[in-house]
Structures are given as structure tokens and as C-alpha cells.
Write a protein that holds these residues in place. Sequence first.
Motif, PDB file in Angstrom:
ATOM      1  N   PHE A  36       0.903  -1.037   0.070  1.00 55.25           N
ATOM      2  CA  PHE A  36       0.081  -0.050   0.145  1.00 55.25           C
ATOM      3  C   PHE A  36       0.779   1.325   0.105  1.00 55.25           C
ATOM      4  O   PHE A  36       1.639   1.515   0.992  1.00 55.25           O
ATOM      5  CB  PHE A  36      -0.868   0.020   1.398  1.00 55.25           C
ATOM      6  CG  PHE A  36      -1.638  -1.286   1.401  1.00 55.25           C
ATOM      7  CD1 PHE A  36      -2.845  -1.323   0.454  1.00 55.25           C
ATOM      8  CD2 PHE A  36      -1.596  -2.199   2.059  1.00 55.25           C
ATOM      9  CE1 PHE A  36      -3.740  -2.629   0.589  1.00 55.25           C
ATOM     10  CE2 PHE A  36      -2.354  -3.147   2.287  1.00 55.25           C
ATOM     11  CZ  PHE A  36      -3.304  -3.460   1.418  1.00 55.25           C
ATOM     12  N   TYR A  37       1.084   2.000  -1.057  1.00 53.93           N
ATOM     13  CA  TYR A  37       1.904   2.964  -1.086  1.00 53.93           C
ATOM     14  C   TYR A  37       1.368   4.112  -0.508  1.00 53.93           C
ATOM     15  O   TYR A  37       0.139   4.755  -0.727  1.00 53.93           O
ATOM     16  CB  TYR A  37       1.853   3.279  -2.778  1.00 53.93           C
ATOM     17  CG  TYR A  37       2.880   4.522  -3.022  1.00 53.93           C
ATOM     18  CD1 TYR A  37       4.137   4.434  -2.785  1.00 53.93           C
ATOM     19  CD2 TYR A  37       2.329   5.909  -3.284  1.00 53.93           C
ATOM     20  CE1 TYR A  37       5.029   5.427  -3.109  1.00 53.93           C
ATOM     21  CE2 TYR A  37       3.256   6.952  -3.540  1.00 53.93           C
ATOM     22  CZ  TYR A  37       4.707   6.889  -3.287  1.00 53.93           C
ATOM     23  OH  TYR A  37       5.551   7.755  -3.458  1.00 53.93           O
ATOM     24  N   GLU A  38       1.998   4.677   0.569  1.00 50.04           N
ATOM     25  CA  GLU A  38       1.534   5.824   1.466  1.00 50.04           C
ATOM     26  C   GLU A  38       3.040   6.552   1.535  1.00 50.04           C
ATOM     27  O   GLU A  38       3.971   6.545   2.270  1.00 50.04           O
ATOM     28  CB  GLU A  38       1.497   5.116   2.842  1.00 50.04           C
ATOM     29  CG  GLU A  38       0.478   4.210   3.007  1.00 50.04           C
ATOM     30  CD  GLU A  38       0.048   3.524   4.228  1.00 50.04           C
ATOM     31  OE1 GLU A  38      -0.583   3.863   4.957  1.00 50.04           O
ATOM     32  OE2 GLU A  38       1.238   2.696   4.789  1.00 50.04           O
ATOM     33  N   THR A  39       2.785   7.819   0.778  1.00 50.92           N
ATOM     34  CA  THR A  39       3.964   8.721   0.658  1.00 50.92           C
ATOM     35  C   THR A  39       4.610   9.065   2.024  1.00 50.92           C
ATOM     36  O   THR A  39       5.720   9.420   2.042  1.00 50.92           O
ATOM     37  CB  THR A  39       3.399  10.021  -0.156  1.00 50.92           C
ATOM     38  OG1 THR A  39       2.839   9.480  -1.509  1.00 50.92           O
ATOM     39  CG2 THR A  39       4.532  10.861  -0.578  1.00 50.92           C
ATOM     40  N   ASP A  40       3.696   9.604   2.824  1.00 49.93           N
ATOM     41  CA  ASP A  40       4.168  10.053   4.194  1.00 49.93           C
ATOM     42  C   ASP A  40       4.960   9.252   4.799  1.00 49.93           C
ATOM     43  O   ASP A  40       6.058   9.533   5.365  1.00 49.93           O
ATOM     44  CB  ASP A  40       2.938  10.514   4.906  1.00 49.93           C
ATOM     45  CG  ASP A  40       1.919   9.662   5.297  1.00 49.93           C
ATOM     46  OD1 ASP A  40       2.084   8.755   4.628  1.00 49.93           O
ATOM     47  OD2 ASP A  40       1.306   9.803   6.521  1.00 49.93           O
ATOM     48  N   LYS A  41       4.693   7.827   4.971  1.00 49.22           N
ATOM     49  CA  LYS A  41       5.574   6.836   5.641  1.00 49.22           C
ATOM     50  C   LYS A  41       6.700   6.591   4.665  1.00 49.22           C
ATOM     51  O   LYS A  41       8.090   6.451   5.525  1.00 49.22           O
ATOM     52  CB  LYS A  41       4.530   5.698   5.794  1.00 49.22           C
ATOM     53  CG  LYS A  41       3.644   5.914   6.800  1.00 49.22           C
ATOM     54  CD  LYS A  41       2.901   4.483   6.904  1.00 49.22           C
ATOM     55  CE  LYS A  41       1.776   4.726   8.246  1.00 49.22           C
ATOM     56  NZ  LYS A  41       1.203   3.437   8.302  1.00 49.22           N
ATOM     57  N   GLN A  49       4.701  -1.475   5.128  1.00 46.30           N
ATOM     58  CA  GLN A  49       4.073  -2.137   3.989  1.00 46.30           C
ATOM     59  C   GLN A  49       4.850  -2.816   3.083  1.00 46.30           C
ATOM     60  O   GLN A  49       4.218  -3.111   1.818  1.00 46.30           O
ATOM     61  CB  GLN A  49       2.919  -1.034   3.197  1.00 46.30           C
ATOM     62  CG  GLN A  49       1.817  -0.444   4.202  1.00 46.30           C
ATOM     63  CD  GLN A  49       0.835  -1.653   4.926  1.00 46.30           C
ATOM     64  OE1 GLN A  49       0.675  -2.367   3.970  1.00 46.30           O
ATOM     65  NE2 GLN A  49       0.474  -1.372   5.925  1.00 46.30           N
ATOM     66  N   SER A  91       1.312  -1.989  -5.193  1.00 45.54           N
ATOM     67  CA  SER A  91       1.259  -0.505  -5.614  1.00 45.54           C
ATOM     68  C   SER A  91       2.180   0.445  -5.594  1.00 45.54           C
ATOM     69  O   SER A  91       2.293   1.465  -6.326  1.00 45.54           O
ATOM     70  CB  SER A  91       0.075   0.150  -4.858  1.00 45.54           C
ATOM     71  OG  SER A  91       0.333   0.403  -3.462  1.00 45.54           O
ATOM     72  N   HIS A 107      11.125   6.618  -3.707  1.00 46.45           N
ATOM     73  CA  HIS A 107       9.919   6.069  -3.648  1.00 46.45           C
ATOM     74  C   HIS A 107       8.902   6.538  -4.834  1.00 46.45           C
ATOM     75  O   HIS A 107       8.958   7.788  -5.239  1.00 46.45           O
ATOM     76  CB  HIS A 107       9.251   5.787  -2.348  1.00 46.45           C
ATOM     77  CG  HIS A 107       9.096   7.136  -1.859  1.00 46.45           C
ATOM     78  ND1 HIS A 107       7.840   7.870  -1.956  1.00 46.45           N
ATOM     79  CD2 HIS A 107       9.735   8.056  -1.057  1.00 46.45           C
ATOM     80  CE1 HIS A 107       7.700   8.989  -1.349  1.00 46.45           C
ATOM     81  NE2 HIS A 107       8.952   9.229  -0.641  1.00 46.45           N
ATOM     82  N   SER A 109       4.879   5.247  -6.644  1.00 47.98           N
ATOM     83  CA  SER A 109       3.759   4.434  -6.953  1.00 47.98           C
ATOM     84  C   SER A 109       4.017   3.851  -8.507  1.00 47.98           C
ATOM     85  O   SER A 109       4.498   4.588  -9.321  1.00 47.98           O
ATOM     86  CB  SER A 109       2.375   5.216  -6.992  1.00 47.98           C
ATOM     87  OG  SER A 109       2.111   6.086  -7.911  1.00 47.98           O
TER      88      SER A 109
END
Length: 134
Positions: A36-41, A49, A91, A107, A109
Amino acid sequence: MSALSNYLENALINHVLRNTALTTPGTSVYVGLIKFYETDKLEAGTLTQEVSGGSYARVQVTAWDAPSNGATQNTGATTFPTSTADWGMVSGVFVADSSTSGNVLLHGSLTSVRDVNSGDVFKFNAGDLDITFA
């Protein structure tokens, strides 16, 4: 992929503007996959993830095209091990300076989310892993 992690942003600022040495990871640059692509993390270097299990491992990439206008791409195929269990929906992708743990450098997506099942091979063909500093 064009997002730099906070780690790399700070290292570049220190190097360019504060005369602080920047240690290169050399050929120790690894590509990994994110469920699960989470920019902030990822900006903060958190890899909660990252795909795991089922023979998943980051792939070392040592061959990149010479940069042009702030961009480069992989010169050879980047092939992950054949999954021996379902990895789930992938993703995002990241570049790190270690085969495990380490620092996230970049990083992004994926253009298309992909469901990776047991027996599948996830692969970036030569020229498909684009990196742009803009």
C-alpha cells in the motif's frame, strides 16, 4: 519514481549547501516493493507495507543509464524471486541502500497496481524503472 525520502533530501542539502560529505551506497542499491503506497510513511523511511514472505527479497540494481536532464532508468531487467506465496496487491516501489532495513532513498507508485500470486514473477523490464530528480 521521483520522490526523494527525507533521509536523501537532508543528505543532499547537507552535501551541497553545508559542505558535508555524502557517502554513496556504491553498488548497494536495492529495489523493493510496497503493498500500500503511502507517501508520508515512505518519506519518513517507514517500510511497514513492504512485501514480505513467500520468497520475497529486495533486488540489487547496479546498472543504470547515464543521467540526462535529471533522469535515469535501469539498463537491465530487475527481476524479483518467484513468489512462493501470495504477495497481494503491489502498488509502489522504493530504492534503499540495503538489502534489508537500511535507508529509503527514493519511492514512487506503480503505474498499475498488480496482484502478485504464488508462482508469479514480478519484473521491471530494462528501461521501465524510471527515476527522475526534478
